[in-house]
Structure formats: C-alpha cells, structure tokens
Scaffold this motif. Sequence first.
Motif, mmCIF file in Angstrom:
data_model
loop_
_atom_site.group_PDB
_atom_site.id
_atom_site.type_symbol
_atom_site.label_atom_id
_atom_site.label_comp_id
_atom_site.label_asym_id
_atom_site.label_seq_id
_atom_site.Cartn_x
_atom_site.Cartn_y
_atom_site.Cartn_z
ATOM 1 N N SER A 149 48.872 33.419 54.058
ATOM 2 C CA SER A 149 48.382 34.047 52.866
ATOM 3 C C SER A 149 47.199 34.832 52.803
ATOM 4 C CB SER A 149 48.334 32.773 51.758
ATOM 5 O OG SER A 149 49.571 31.822 51.510
ATOM 6 N N ASN A 150 46.356 34.452 53.661
ATOM 7 C CA ASN A 150 44.930 35.442 53.622
ATOM 8 C C ASN A 150 45.439 36.634 54.121
ATOM 9 O OD1 ASN A 150 43.228 33.297 52.600
ATOM 10 N ND2 ASN A 150 42.565 32.703 54.661
ATOM 11 N N PHE A 151 46.325 36.855 55.016
ATOM 12 C CA PHE A 151 46.906 38.081 55.459
ATOM 13 C C PHE A 151 47.489 38.864 54.483
ATOM 14 C CE2 PHE A 151 50.841 40.069 57.706
ATOM 15 C CZ PHE A 151 50.327 41.231 57.928
ATOM 16 N N ALA A 152 48.096 38.243 53.716
ATOM 17 C CA ALA A 152 49.114 38.809 52.780
ATOM 18 C C ALA A 152 48.071 39.496 51.450
ATOM 19 C CB ALA A 152 49.869 37.953 52.000
ATOM 20 N N PHE A 153 47.198 38.462 50.898
ATOM 21 C CA PHE A 153 46.405 38.858 49.897
ATOM 22 C C PHE A 153 45.137 40.064 50.329
ATOM 23 C CE2 PHE A 153 47.322 34.792 47.777
ATOM 24 C CZ PHE A 153 47.561 35.282 46.593
ATOM 25 N N HIS A 154 44.632 39.820 51.682
ATOM 26 C CA HIS A 154 43.804 40.883 52.303
ATOM 27 C C HIS A 154 44.540 42.147 52.385
ATOM 28 C CE1 HIS A 154 40.940 42.761 54.800
ATOM 29 N NE2 HIS A 154 41.985 43.051 55.674
ATOM 30 N N THR A 155 45.692 42.191 52.845
ATOM 31 C CA THR A 155 46.326 43.704 52.651
ATOM 32 C C THR A 155 46.588 44.092 51.535
ATOM 33 O OG1 THR A 155 47.447 42.776 54.921
ATOM 34 C CG2 THR A 155 48.482 44.823 53.727
ATOM 35 N N PHE A 156 47.272 43.330 50.585
ATOM 36 C CA PHE A 156 47.772 43.670 49.223
ATOM 37 C C PHE A 156 46.653 44.161 48.377
ATOM 38 C CE2 PHE A 156 49.431 43.670 45.021
ATOM 39 C CZ PHE A 156 50.711 44.122 45.190
ATOM 40 N N PHE A 157 45.545 43.498 48.520
ATOM 41 C CA PHE A 157 44.250 43.798 47.562
ATOM 42 C C PHE A 157 43.056 44.339 48.491
ATOM 43 C CE2 PHE A 157 46.489 40.567 45.157
ATOM 44 C CZ PHE A 157 46.613 41.225 43.839
ATOM 45 N N LEU A 158 43.566 45.102 49.499
ATOM 46 C CA LEU A 158 42.365 45.611 50.360
ATOM 47 C C LEU A 158 41.142 46.515 49.649
ATOM 48 C CD1 LEU A 158 41.391 45.744 53.312
ATOM 49 C CD2 LEU A 158 42.856 47.912 53.443
ATOM 50 N N ASN A 159 39.934 45.798 49.947
ATOM 51 C CA ASN A 159 38.868 46.825 49.515
ATOM 52 C C ASN A 159 38.553 46.743 47.754
ATOM 53 O OD1 ASN A 159 37.661 47.652 51.899
ATOM 54 N ND2 ASN A 159 39.189 49.294 52.105
ATOM 55 N N THR A 160 39.489 45.655 47.266
ATOM 56 C CA THR A 160 39.371 45.326 45.832
ATOM 57 C C THR A 160 38.640 44.105 45.628
ATOM 58 O OG1 THR A 160 41.502 44.076 45.546
ATOM 59 C CG2 THR A 160 41.429 46.676 45.554
ATOM 60 N N LEU A 161 38.163 43.741 44.182
ATOM 61 C CA LEU A 161 37.568 42.391 44.035
ATOM 62 C C LEU A 161 38.479 41.181 44.716
ATOM 63 C CD1 LEU A 161 36.549 42.682 40.351
ATOM 64 C CD2 LEU A 161 35.130 42.677 42.335
ATOM 65 N N ARG A 162 39.820 41.555 44.598
ATOM 66 C CA ARG A 162 40.656 40.277 44.953
ATOM 67 C C ARG A 162 40.577 40.126 46.636
ATOM 68 N NH1 ARG A 162 42.742 36.006 45.896
ATOM 69 N NH2 ARG A 162 44.625 35.178 44.516
ATOM 70 N N ASP A 163 39.796 40.937 47.563
ATOM 71 C CA ASP A 163 39.912 41.044 48.851
ATOM 72 C C ASP A 163 38.759 40.147 49.505
ATOM 73 O OD1 ASP A 163 40.318 41.373 51.466
ATOM 74 O OD2 ASP A 163 39.446 43.760 51.274
ATOM 75 N N PHE A 164 39.277 38.706 49.535
ATOM 76 C CA PHE A 164 37.992 37.648 50.109
ATOM 77 C C PHE A 164 38.782 36.640 50.891
ATOM 78 C CE2 PHE A 164 38.228 36.974 45.604
ATOM 79 C CZ PHE A 164 38.581 35.764 45.538
ATOM 80 N N LYS A 165 38.003 35.900 51.788
ATOM 81 C CA LYS A 165 38.545 34.550 52.162
ATOM 82 C C LYS A 165 37.920 33.754 51.244
ATOM 83 C CE LYS A 165 38.688 36.054 57.000
ATOM 84 N NZ LYS A 165 38.190 35.679 58.468
ATOM 85 N N PRO A 166 38.686 32.803 50.639
ATOM 86 C CA PRO A 166 38.293 31.800 49.881
ATOM 87 C C PRO A 166 36.834 31.028 50.101
ATOM 88 C CG PRO A 166 40.699 31.560 49.986
ATOM 89 C CD PRO A 166 40.033 32.365 51.099
ATOM 90 N N MET A 167 36.742 30.535 51.452
ATOM 91 C CA MET A 167 35.467 29.839 51.754
ATOM 92 C C MET A 167 34.571 30.674 52.288
ATOM 93 S SD MET A 167 36.325 26.880 50.614
ATOM 94 C CE MET A 167 34.707 25.984 51.278
ATOM 95 N N GLY A 168 34.919 31.907 52.367
ATOM 96 C CA GLY A 168 33.872 32.824 53.107
ATOM 97 C C GLY A 168 34.292 32.960 54.707
#
Length: 402
Positions: free
Chosen positions: A143-162
Amino acid sequence: MSRYIDINKFHTISITKYILSKIDPKEITIRSLLISYLRLSSSKYKTEEEIVRVCEDLYDFKFEVRGDMHGSYFMIVFKANAIDPKYIHDDTYTLDKIYNLFQDLSTPLIVNHTFDKKTFLTAKKHLKATILKMDKYLDVKASNFAFHTFFLNTLRDFKPMGDIEELDKITIEDLYAYYNKISKDENVTYFLGDFNGKYPYNTIDDISPKLDHNFIDRGRLDKNLYLMPYKSKQMYLRIIYDINVFSGDLKIYPFILLNYFLGASNYSYLFQKIREEYGLCYSISSELYGASGILMIRSEIKKKDLDFVLERIDECISEGIHYMDIDKIKRMITLTHKASYDLEESYLFDELCKDFFPAFYDGTTYIDRINSVTMEDIKDAFLKLKNSRRVIFGFGGDLNER
C-alpha cells in the motif's frame, strides 16, 4: 476554545483535546516521535509506569495520546475517559480530580527548558521498533508503494509512521522546538458528560473552517502499471481508480454504496466472484478514500494470474450493477451507522466536523444522504468508476510458484 456536550447515556465522562495542523510530509517523522514522547511521560508523572499506576488508582481512568488524520490535516489527540463520579460512592472522586489529572497527563515533561533526555531516547527507540515492525508486513509495504507512486511529491506522499533515516537525525533540541511550534496550532477541547461548563480550557477564540482538506494533487505518472519485485509467494495487488469525487461532494454517497457492495462488506461481490467463483485470490476488498478522491481494490494473487484477475475485476465493475440490491445495502449501512453512533467517538467526531470541517458529513445528515441515493446515481457512479483512470500496482510474488 472549549466545547461542552451534555450527554449522560454512557455513564462515563471524557475530555478530549485536539491540536490540528495541515499535513507536511517533511514533518511526519518528528510528529510521530513527539506523540511517542508524550505517551511516555508527563509533567507530574515522569514515567510510563507512574502514568499506568495513577490511572489504575483512579477507578481505571483511561488516558491516551494518539495521532489522527482527517483528510489533509493531522491531529494530535489527548483523551481521558472516566466513570462519571455520580456513579461512584467516593467523596474524594470528583470532577476536579479527573480534570486535574487530565491537565497533568497532557502537559509534557520538560527539564531545564528542554525535553527529558532519557524519555526522548526511549521514545525514539519505541518509534523505531514500530516502523521496523510495520515494514515487515508486506500488505503495508504494498500500500505504501502504491500511495507513494500515485501521490509522488504531493501532500499525500508520506509513510504513516515516518522514516527510519529521518528519525535517526532528529535531536532532542529539534523535538522540543517542534513541540513549541505545534503548541501554537489551532486546537479545541471537548468535555463530554455532565460538566456544566465548569472548566474553561483557554485555547483559541476562533476556529477557521478547513475547506481544503482534500488531496487534489497527483504525481506525474507516465504509465498505468507499476511492478515492484520482491521475493514473496503472493503478489500484493493494489488498483487505484482515480474517480475524482471527494469528501464534501454529494456525489460521494453513491460511491459509498457502490464501494460497500463491491468490496467493503464481509461478503462482497468481488469476493464472491474473484475468490469463490474463480478461485483467483486469497482475499480481495475495496476501500473508498474520500479525501484522496480514489477507490482502491486490494488483493493477494499469484503473479502469473495478474492479467486474468484484472479481466475478471473489469467484468465485475461492468456487470455488478445488475446484482446490486440498493435497498438492502442502505439498510445495512444504516444499521452499522446507528450502532457506531452509540459510541462516544461518534459524538466527538460530529462536533469536530462542525467546528473544523463543515463540508464533511455529520451523523445527523449522513443517513438521509445515503437514503436519498437513487439507482440512477448508482449507474452514474459505476460508469464513472469504469471510465476513470486505473493505475495498477503489483508488489512481490517473485518466488517460484508450483
């Protein structure tokens, strides 16, 4: 600013303070570390053991510090929950004692104008262990891979715990400075129970509504299929449908019903078809992310079956409307909502939305809007889902299959 909710149905009372600020992907790690520090100690009770002991002594008083996301905003939450004193025959057990303990526990331990070094190092150790533990779960990595790629360099691009590397660089001075910074953020405290406005909690005078709580921006994607090699028996499949329907839009409600039917319920249509009829996966589900404007399908499959699974999912989306009992789904959502609305958190969430997120639904209007959805609305939602951009993410599945 404080809010009083005079309700006695729970036989408990609670005090909840929210500190709210816009998400900054660069601050996720330090914010997680701050929450870890705040959990371990307080101004008066300097160790986790002392906190546990004082809570147990006060008729199993509950206290927690947590981080909550609401759209593109992040909240640090201090919450105390206690039995209402009027149900306890103990003259020493009073609202004052509960309130004072909340104040003590929600005030951090500060030594010589900075944080306590031992507690800081322990908080860092705990957070590092949590990040490493979460990183072992392949479904989380997928899921992190999917979100990171889809929202790359936007506000949504982060790991939930850091991030571990970022965590290692944070000093005690950095964390203390960050605490002083977020202390000035907008905040609100709610008193749920028979408090009669007794405890003014001086915070801000005015709350500014957050009408920008959705994640509008997307990464610059150059293809619709992304595969991440990893030695695992199954491929963790994530399919993002960019429906561009967001929280606060009335068009979200047909998608809530569609998502419930498709993959959010215990016995969903996708599960019946892809798992039970075709035997193509271990599990399959869907989730609607209103603040992100996407619907995601998750599944665990054999890598060699990817194309066939995608065809069958397309088939479900094309033909599913013919099998959807809209009235039954409305009843199920209504029953589930009524059950959850008997919880304290539901009342607090409504108040929070009224203060900060007025465009978001609240409990009093949610069911009315669900019940107002027509079959024509559902047809439009299915059509929009079918025609939306689909981006496929496959994580792992590279062990030899037999």
